[in-house]
Motif scaffolding. Sequence first.
Motif, PDB file in Angstrom:
ATOM      1  N   CYS A 183       0.803  -1.228   0.000  1.00  0.00           N
ATOM      2  CA  CYS A 183       0.000   0.000   0.000  1.00  0.00           C
ATOM      3  C   CYS A 183       0.831   1.272   0.000  1.00  0.00           C
ATOM      4  O   CYS A 183       0.418   2.285  -0.576  1.00  0.00           O
ATOM      5  N   SER A 187       3.223   2.300  -7.285  1.00  0.00           N
ATOM      6  CA  SER A 187       2.201   1.468  -7.918  1.00  0.00           C
ATOM      7  C   SER A 187       2.772   0.434  -8.886  1.00  0.00           C
ATOM      8  O   SER A 187       2.088  -0.518  -9.247  1.00  0.00           O
ATOM      9  N   CYS A 210      -4.306  -4.062  -4.342  1.00  0.00           N
ATOM     10  CA  CYS A 210      -3.137  -3.534  -5.064  1.00  0.00           C
ATOM     11  C   CYS A 210      -2.629  -4.545  -6.083  1.00  0.00           C
ATOM     12  O   CYS A 210      -2.267  -4.179  -7.208  1.00  0.00           O
ATOM     13  N   ASP A 213      -4.562  -4.418  -9.409  1.00  0.00           N
ATOM     14  CA  ASP A 213      -4.788  -3.086  -9.988  1.00  0.00           C
ATOM     15  C   ASP A 213      -4.196  -2.938 -11.385  1.00  0.00           C
ATOM     16  O   ASP A 213      -4.138  -1.836 -11.926  1.00  0.00           O
ATOM     17  N   HIS A 237      -7.572   2.599  -5.794  1.00  0.00           N
ATOM     18  CA  HIS A 237      -7.298   1.347  -6.496  1.00  0.00           C
ATOM     19  C   HIS A 237      -7.953   1.341  -7.878  1.00  0.00           C
ATOM     20  O   HIS A 237      -9.067   1.843  -8.064  1.00  0.00           O
TER      21      HIS A 237
END
Length: 520
Positions: A183, A187, A210, A213, A237
């Motif tokens: 988190c 990303s 995650c 995603d 998300h």
Amino acid sequence: MTQSDIGLMDLPVEILYYIFNKLDNVDVLYSLFGINNKRIDNIIRDQIFSNTLNLTRIIDNTLIFNRFCNSIIPQIRSNVQCLTVDSLSIEHIHYPNLNHLKFINFQRDNCLHHFTDQSSADYILRNQITKLELSNIDHERKIGTLARYTETVYVHILNYFQQLKYFAVPKTTTYGYPGLSLCHLPSNTFSSRTLTYLSIHVSTFADCLCLLDGRLKQLNTFIVKTYSMDTNQSVAHNLDDLSNMKYFSFIYCGLIEEFDDKIISLLRRMLNLKKLTLYLRVKSQNQFLDPISLINEYSMDMKQLQSFDYYISTENNQKDYSHHLCNNNVKHKYLNMNREVTNIISFGFNTVTYHVFTVPFKFAKLMNIGNIFPNIMFNNVIELWIHDVIPFEHEFFLRIAQLFPLLKSLFVNDYAPLSYVSNQSSHEIHSSTIARYPHLSSLSLTNIGTRYIEQFLNENKTNLPCLTSLRVFYQYLRIVTEDFTREATRHNCVNIKQLTTYSYIVGSKDFHNYFPLLNT
């Protein structure tokens, strides 16, 4: 030739293949390689006996290991496709067709250096391994932050193994290894264009989101466990459809304090899901919660679903339960199921837990069952919690021993009044009715009197050859063991290494003789 003249070498090839397949292939190779019998030699050189090797079985025996490395492996090297190693044997993996690696007893500080360009097996690891199973024995309390561990271990591994399609970190204990935590990382962390299979423990449900995603676009099988349903509202998300997902398994190891639709929302993104596995325990806050309604919600929009295995339990207030549920209603609902489903209803202190699950039971943990449960085998359960308002008798523990054959951890509690008098006859229990738990290593007997301490420690009632951890009240333990002098309870205590007593222990000669292996 008489029947007494027939030896191993005289058996037909088909029978020899059958016999050797029943044996460990390392034993077959070590015992029969080089015996100067062409017929046997041709058989054991077959790829079926050497496509998989477990070097960790022989690493402690220098003589056997050296013979394997120097004499046997050079002749079967091209056959080996799957290899089991640890930090001591990983350097011996020079096999041209190796693609599947099982690394056991992995610890970051001792093993991670093998996954660098300094390793003698660097080329094979980077470019050949498509399937990696990592048995992680690091402990969450000893590794620093989960985010840092994720970067140094999981992210590094995914980047290092450039051809990886299958990555699994199987759980080696009931409580597990450090979870993946994404988190608070960029990303694009833990991303892959090749990974199609992932089995892992994540720190929170937000970490599960995650992983879905878009960073693992080819993922079609996702097996995930977590202890926290935190969704981390500060992280946005990607909620695109997951059209590649074919199999999803979600195991939540804790108790969901308040049910919401976040799991259902995730499932609705999996438009082409064919196989689903769910393990959920939910606590009702304000009204009766029926697990059947949850099952219907989880599966109702999945048109392509072919298989649905689940365990779902709801913990309700006893008053709510009595108003909303009766046995006839339960039976009527099950008549419409397409596969075998059963239920358990157990009673605690002002609560009723309603368990519904598919058969066979596929999960490792079962919590809060009582005296009444179905007569089916629970072959996968290694951790069991039992409680009831009615005390457990010896016959109950006989059933537990028979129907939970691989049980390793048992937690016992009851809410019966201490004035309860057992129905068990006072005469000595016959040896044939002894409850035998061959794998039980951890036993917790808390918030109760001497009844269950007598049940488990008396060798005339229970056999516990592997018990190493005991949780119990000290004063009750003294009573049952007669101040640590009673012979009938000595045998089940002899291997205990960890004793939790919730009170100060006054050391004595008898106490230390009773627990000779106790860690002090």
